[in-house]
Design a protein around this motif. Structure first.
Motif, PDB file in Angstrom:
ATOM      1  N   THR A 215       0.831  -1.202   0.000  1.00 12.44           N
ATOM      2  CA  THR A 215       0.000   0.000   0.000  1.00 12.44           C
ATOM      3  C   THR A 215       0.867   1.254   0.000  1.00 12.44           C
ATOM      4  O   THR A 215       2.093   1.188   0.118  1.00 12.44           O
ATOM      5  N   HIS A 216       0.224   2.409  -0.136  1.00 16.24           N
ATOM      6  CA  HIS A 216       0.928   3.681  -0.043  1.00 16.24           C
ATOM      7  C   HIS A 216       1.341   3.920   1.413  1.00 16.24           C
ATOM      8  O   HIS A 216       0.869   3.223   2.329  1.00 16.24           O
ATOM      9  N   CYS A 217       2.186   4.898   1.667  1.00 17.81           N
ATOM     10  CA  CYS A 217       2.662   5.093   3.029  1.00 17.81           C
ATOM     11  C   CYS A 217       3.086   6.538   3.264  1.00 17.81           C
ATOM     12  O   CYS A 217       3.116   7.360   2.341  1.00 17.81           O
ATOM     13  N   ILE A 218       3.411   6.827   4.525  1.00 15.99           N
ATOM     14  CA  ILE A 218       3.890   8.135   4.956  1.00 15.99           C
ATOM     15  C   ILE A 218       5.311   7.972   5.471  1.00 15.99           C
ATOM     16  O   ILE A 218       5.586   7.117   6.317  1.00 15.99           O
ATOM     17  N   TYR A 219       6.212   8.783   4.956  1.00  7.98           N
ATOM     18  CA  TYR A 219       7.617   8.767   5.384  1.00  7.98           C
ATOM     19  C   TYR A 219       7.813   9.959   6.307  1.00  7.98           C
ATOM     20  O   TYR A 219       7.839  11.110   5.874  1.00  7.98           O
ATOM     21  N   PHE A 220       7.936   9.701   7.622  1.00 11.10           N
ATOM     22  CA  PHE A 220       7.958  10.758   8.633  1.00 11.10           C
ATOM     23  C   PHE A 220       9.356  10.902   9.228  1.00 11.10           C
ATOM     24  O   PHE A 220       9.916   9.940   9.770  1.00 11.10           O
ATOM     25  N   VAL A 221       9.910  12.124   9.153  1.00 15.13           N
ATOM     26  CA  VAL A 221      11.234  12.421   9.717  1.00 15.13           C
ATOM     27  C   VAL A 221      11.047  13.150  11.046  1.00 15.13           C
ATOM     28  O   VAL A 221      10.453  14.228  11.091  1.00 15.13           O
ATOM     29  N   HIS A 222      11.538  12.561  12.121  1.00 13.31           N
ATOM     30  CA  HIS A 222      11.342  13.158  13.450  1.00 13.31           C
ATOM     31  C   HIS A 222      12.210  14.396  13.627  1.00 13.31           C
ATOM     32  O   HIS A 222      13.258  14.561  12.995  1.00 13.31           O
ATOM     33  N   GLY A 223      11.774  15.278  14.523  1.00 10.04           N
ATOM     34  CA  GLY A 223      12.514  16.484  14.844  1.00 10.04           C
ATOM     35  C   GLY A 223      13.450  16.273  16.012  1.00 10.04           C
ATOM     36  O   GLY A 223      13.669  15.158  16.473  1.00 10.04           O
ATOM     37  N   GLY A 224      13.990  17.403  16.516  1.00  5.22           N
ATOM     38  CA  GLY A 224      14.917  17.345  17.638  1.00  5.22           C
ATOM     39  C   GLY A 224      16.134  18.217  17.427  1.00  5.22           C
ATOM     40  O   GLY A 224      17.226  17.902  17.930  1.00  5.22           O
ATOM     41  N   GLY A 225      15.970  19.320  16.686  1.00  4.36           N
ATOM     42  CA  GLY A 225      17.081  20.239  16.481  1.00  4.36           C
ATOM     43  C   GLY A 225      18.238  19.632  15.718  1.00  4.36           C
ATOM     44  O   GLY A 225      19.374  20.106  15.853  1.00  4.36           O
ATOM     45  N   PHE A 226      17.988  18.567  14.936  1.00  3.93           N
ATOM     46  CA  PHE A 226      19.012  17.837  14.172  1.00  3.93           C
ATOM     47  C   PHE A 226      19.945  17.044  15.080  1.00  3.93           C
ATOM     48  O   PHE A 226      20.793  16.311  14.579  1.00  3.93           O
ATOM     49  N   GLU A 227      19.795  17.169  16.402  1.00  5.27           N
ATOM     50  CA  GLU A 227      20.759  16.579  17.323  1.00  5.27           C
ATOM     51  C   GLU A 227      20.143  15.582  18.300  1.00  5.27           C
ATOM     52  O   GLU A 227      20.881  14.906  19.023  1.00  5.27           O
ATOM     53  N   TYR A 228      18.824  15.491  18.342  1.00  3.55           N
ATOM     54  CA  TYR A 228      18.163  14.632  19.326  1.00  3.55           C
ATOM     55  C   TYR A 228      17.033  13.855  18.655  1.00  3.55           C
ATOM     56  O   TYR A 228      16.629  14.154  17.543  1.00  3.55           O
ATOM     57  N   ILE A 300       5.693  12.688   2.127  1.00  5.50           N
ATOM     58  CA  ILE A 300       6.876  13.030   2.917  1.00  5.50           C
ATOM     59  C   ILE A 300       6.427  13.983   4.024  1.00  5.50           C
ATOM     60  O   ILE A 300       5.762  14.983   3.750  1.00  5.50           O
ATOM     61  N   ALA A 301       6.776  13.681   5.263  1.00  8.02           N
ATOM     62  CA  ALA A 301       6.319  14.501   6.390  1.00  8.02           C
ATOM     63  C   ALA A 301       7.425  14.615   7.425  1.00  8.02           C
ATOM     64  O   ALA A 301       8.413  13.873   7.412  1.00  8.02           O
ATOM     65  N   GLY A 302       7.238  15.555   8.335  1.00  5.71           N
ATOM     66  CA  GLY A 302       8.184  15.738   9.426  1.00  5.71           C
ATOM     67  C   GLY A 302       7.764  16.901  10.291  1.00  5.71           C
ATOM     68  O   GLY A 302       6.888  17.684   9.921  1.00  5.71           O
ATOM     69  N   ASP A 303       8.384  17.011  11.454  1.00  3.77           N
ATOM     70  CA  ASP A 303       8.074  18.118  12.351  1.00  3.77           C
ATOM     71  C   ASP A 303       9.371  18.816  12.753  1.00  3.77           C
ATOM     72  O   ASP A 303      10.426  18.195  12.850  1.00  3.77           O
ATOM     73  N   SER A 304       9.277  20.145  12.947  1.00  5.90           N
ATOM     74  CA  SER A 304      10.393  20.951  13.420  1.00  5.90           C
ATOM     75  C   SER A 304      11.620  20.766  12.515  1.00  5.90           C
ATOM     76  O   SER A 304      11.535  20.965  11.306  1.00  5.90           O
ATOM     77  N   ALA A 305      12.768  20.362  13.070  1.00  7.05           N
ATOM     78  CA  ALA A 305      13.948  20.131  12.246  1.00  7.05           C
ATOM     79  C   ALA A 305      13.713  19.001  11.250  1.00  7.05           C
ATOM     80  O   ALA A 305      14.240  19.017  10.132  1.00  7.05           O
ATOM     81  N   GLY A 306      12.913  18.015  11.643  1.00  7.50           N
ATOM     82  CA  GLY A 306      12.575  16.927  10.726  1.00  7.50           C
ATOM     83  C   GLY A 306      11.769  17.411   9.539  1.00  7.50           C
ATOM     84  O   GLY A 306      11.860  16.849   8.442  1.00  7.50           O
ATOM     85  N   ALA A 307      10.980  18.473   9.735  1.00  2.00           N
ATOM     86  CA  ALA A 307      10.234  19.055   8.621  1.00  2.00           C
ATOM     87  C   ALA A 307      11.184  19.708   7.629  1.00  2.00           C
ATOM     88  O   ALA A 307      10.971  19.648   6.411  1.00  2.00           O
ATOM     89  N   ALA A 308      12.243  20.349   8.128  1.00  2.00           N
ATOM     90  CA  ALA A 308      13.256  20.920   7.235  1.00  2.00           C
ATOM     91  C   ALA A 308      13.917  19.815   6.425  1.00  2.00           C
ATOM     92  O   ALA A 308      14.182  19.976   5.225  1.00  2.00           O
ATOM     93  N   GLN A 309      14.175  18.678   7.072  1.00  2.00           N
ATOM     94  CA  GLN A 309      14.802  17.566   6.354  1.00  2.00           C
ATOM     95  C   GLN A 309      13.822  16.928   5.366  1.00  2.00           C
ATOM     96  O   GLN A 309      14.230  16.464   4.296  1.00  2.00           O
ATOM     97  N   ALA A 310      12.534  16.908   5.705  1.00  3.76           N
ATOM     98  CA  ALA A 310      11.535  16.399   4.765  1.00  3.76           C
ATOM     99  C   ALA A 310      11.510  17.251   3.500  1.00  3.76           C
ATOM    100  O   ALA A 310      11.453  16.730   2.377  1.00  3.76           O
ATOM    101  N   LEU A 311      11.569  18.567   3.676  1.00  5.21           N
ATOM    102  CA  LEU A 311      11.626  19.462   2.514  1.00  5.21           C
ATOM    103  C   LEU A 311      12.914  19.234   1.735  1.00  5.21           C
ATOM    104  O   LEU A 311      12.919  19.252   0.494  1.00  5.21           O
ATOM    105  N   SER A 312      14.020  18.997   2.433  1.00  3.93           N
ATOM    106  CA  SER A 312      15.297  18.745   1.764  1.00  3.93           C
ATOM    107  C   SER A 312      15.231  17.477   0.920  1.00  3.93           C
ATOM    108  O   SER A 312      15.840  17.410  -0.156  1.00  3.93           O
ATOM    109  N   ILE A 313      14.526  16.459   1.397  1.00  5.24           N
ATOM    110  CA  ILE A 313      14.366  15.225   0.623  1.00  5.24           C
ATOM    111  C   ILE A 313      13.703  15.518  -0.712  1.00  5.24           C
ATOM    112  O   ILE A 313      14.143  15.061  -1.772  1.00  5.24           O
ATOM    113  N   VAL A 314      12.626  16.307  -0.677  1.00  2.00           N
ATOM    114  CA  VAL A 314      11.905  16.642  -1.901  1.00  2.00           C
ATOM    115  C   VAL A 314      12.784  17.463  -2.835  1.00  2.00           C
ATOM    116  O   VAL A 314      12.854  17.194  -4.047  1.00  2.00           O
TER     117      VAL A 314
END
Length: 401
Positions: A215-228, A300-314
């Motif tokens: 099936t389709h899915c969601i790729y979620f990148v967690h946040g944490g200031g890139f360090e946590y 592609i999804a993410g929150d906080s710093a993970g959201a920045a990385q999600a945008l970087s993936i795209v």
């Protein structure tokens, strides 16, 4: 139980601890909009109103959105001279009038007399206490949450654990999957965390009960200031499982390399790892771990710093013109994204935490300058270059789809 002031009936407590976003959502959903009662236009009421207006001090008239008409604020509104007869007319009073006119334009009616509208011209320095008291009166659950954050008890209200209808599945780390053709391209690379002195990598798939294979899915990148952070730490198990339960789709959260704390990983290498995991999702089913028969669509999804990385993936997929990646992306969800790594936004000051009213950013309560310096330091460590903190002038052209 959580009780809303506008709705005295207690709101049923969930079976698990309440997450801050859940508390906020319950308050927003449970609080109805204030009822707007139509004014009494009977002959008797009209005569009484005219008589009282004739004996009262002439009120300030506010420019109406409709040309040629004026609107009189309610007697006890912050703009009314009846409440502050000694206040001179100045630019701040005009600001208050603009607030009232805007409210009338949006709603078509004057705001209720007891509306919680704070005007800087007439709060006499007590806007913080007014805001705090209003929240305690109208949103007690949110007020309790703000108090806990202000006391440094952030983690006490962090919801952890999986939703009852969601199970977790560990996805294979690099080297554990037999398909040699995908090695180095579609895999979950392992990495050594020098802080915890442990090997990390792989990913966690959060699978709802109704999920089907391939099936389709969601790729979620967690946040944490890139360090946590990690897929099963800091409440991300709860967040990802709730997203899976609500969407009915598998949510895959990678345990990608972190920067900072003397770790050697920088942005380019970390994004490369995230792209390899993305390709694995396109070629293999996270439910069965078998090779897919049809190409999926991925959010592609993410929150906080993970959201920045999600945008970087795209953006990286677009810059590489990788059709396997680009064709699969069907959505991008950024939750409170940290996109300005230079930290130049005015909101570090305008949204700074105010202790008196528990307003502003209750999660990061340091002085605005300290917050800005701290976050900029994280961004610099992550990128490895001050030049990369700034958005290039031709960013729009380079990122155009």
């Amino acid at each position: 139980p959580i009780v809303n002031a506008a709705q005295p009936t207690p709101v049923a407590q969930p079976t698990q601890p309440v997450h801050p976003m859940q508390v906020l959502g319950q308050n927003l959903l449970a609080t109805p909009a204030p009822e707007q009662t139509e004014p009494d236009t009977s002959e008797e009421t009209r005569h009484e109103s005219e008589a009282s207006s004739a004996t009262a001090t002439s009120p300030v008239e506010v420019a109406s959105p409709i040309e040629g008409e004026t609107v009189t604020p309610p007697p006890d509104s912050p703009e009314s001279p009846a409440t502050e007869p000694d206040q001179p007319e100045d630019a701040s009073a005009t600001k208050g009038q603009t607030v009232s006119a805007l409210l009338e334009q949006l709603s078509g009616k004057s705001p209720p007399a007891d509306a919680d509208v704070t005007v800087a011209a007439s709060d006499n320095g007590n806007s913080g206490s007014k805001t705090k008291e209003a929240r305690q009166r109208e949103q007690p659950a949110l007020a309790a949450l703000a108090d806990a954050f202000a006391d440094g008890k952030d983690d006490n209200h962090l919801q952890r654990g999986l939703e009852p209808t969601v199970r977790k599945l560990e996805l294979p780390e690099a080297g554990l999957y037999p398909d040699m053709e995908d090695m180095g391209q579609a895999e979950w690379p392992t990495w050594m965390d020098s802080v915890s002195d442990t090997g990390r990598g792989g990913a966690i798939a959060f699978l709802p009960a109704s999920v089907q294979s391939d099936t389709h899915c969601i790729y979620f990148v967690h946040g944490g200031g890139f360090e946590y952070g990690a897929p099963l730490e800091d409440g991300y198990d709860s967040l990802c499982s709730r997203i899976a339960a609500g969407s009915g789709l598998p949510v895959v959260c990678p345990d990608h390399p972190l920067s900072g704390e003397s770790r050697p990983f920088k942005a380019p290498e970390i994004i490369d790892v995230l792209l390899k995991g993305f390709r694995w999702l396109l070629r293999f089913d996270p439910v069965t771990k078998e090779r897919r028969t049809t190409a999926p669509k991925v959010i592609i999804a993410g929150d906080s710093a993970g959201a920045a990385q999600a945008l970087s993936i795209v953006l990286r997929a677009l810059s590489l013109d990788d059709q396997e990646l680009v064709a699969s992306i069907c959505g991008l969800i950024l939750i409170s994204p940290w996109l300005d790594l230079s930290c130049g936004s005015h909101t570090y000051v305008s949204n700074a935490y105010a202790k008196e009213g528990h307003t502003g950013d209750i999660a990061f309560r340091e002085h605005a300058d300290d917050n800005r310096a701290s976050f900029r330091g994280m961004g610099l460590t992550y990128t490895g270059s001050a030049a990369l903190l700034k958005v290039p002038r031709n960013f729009g052209e380079r990122s155009r789809c």
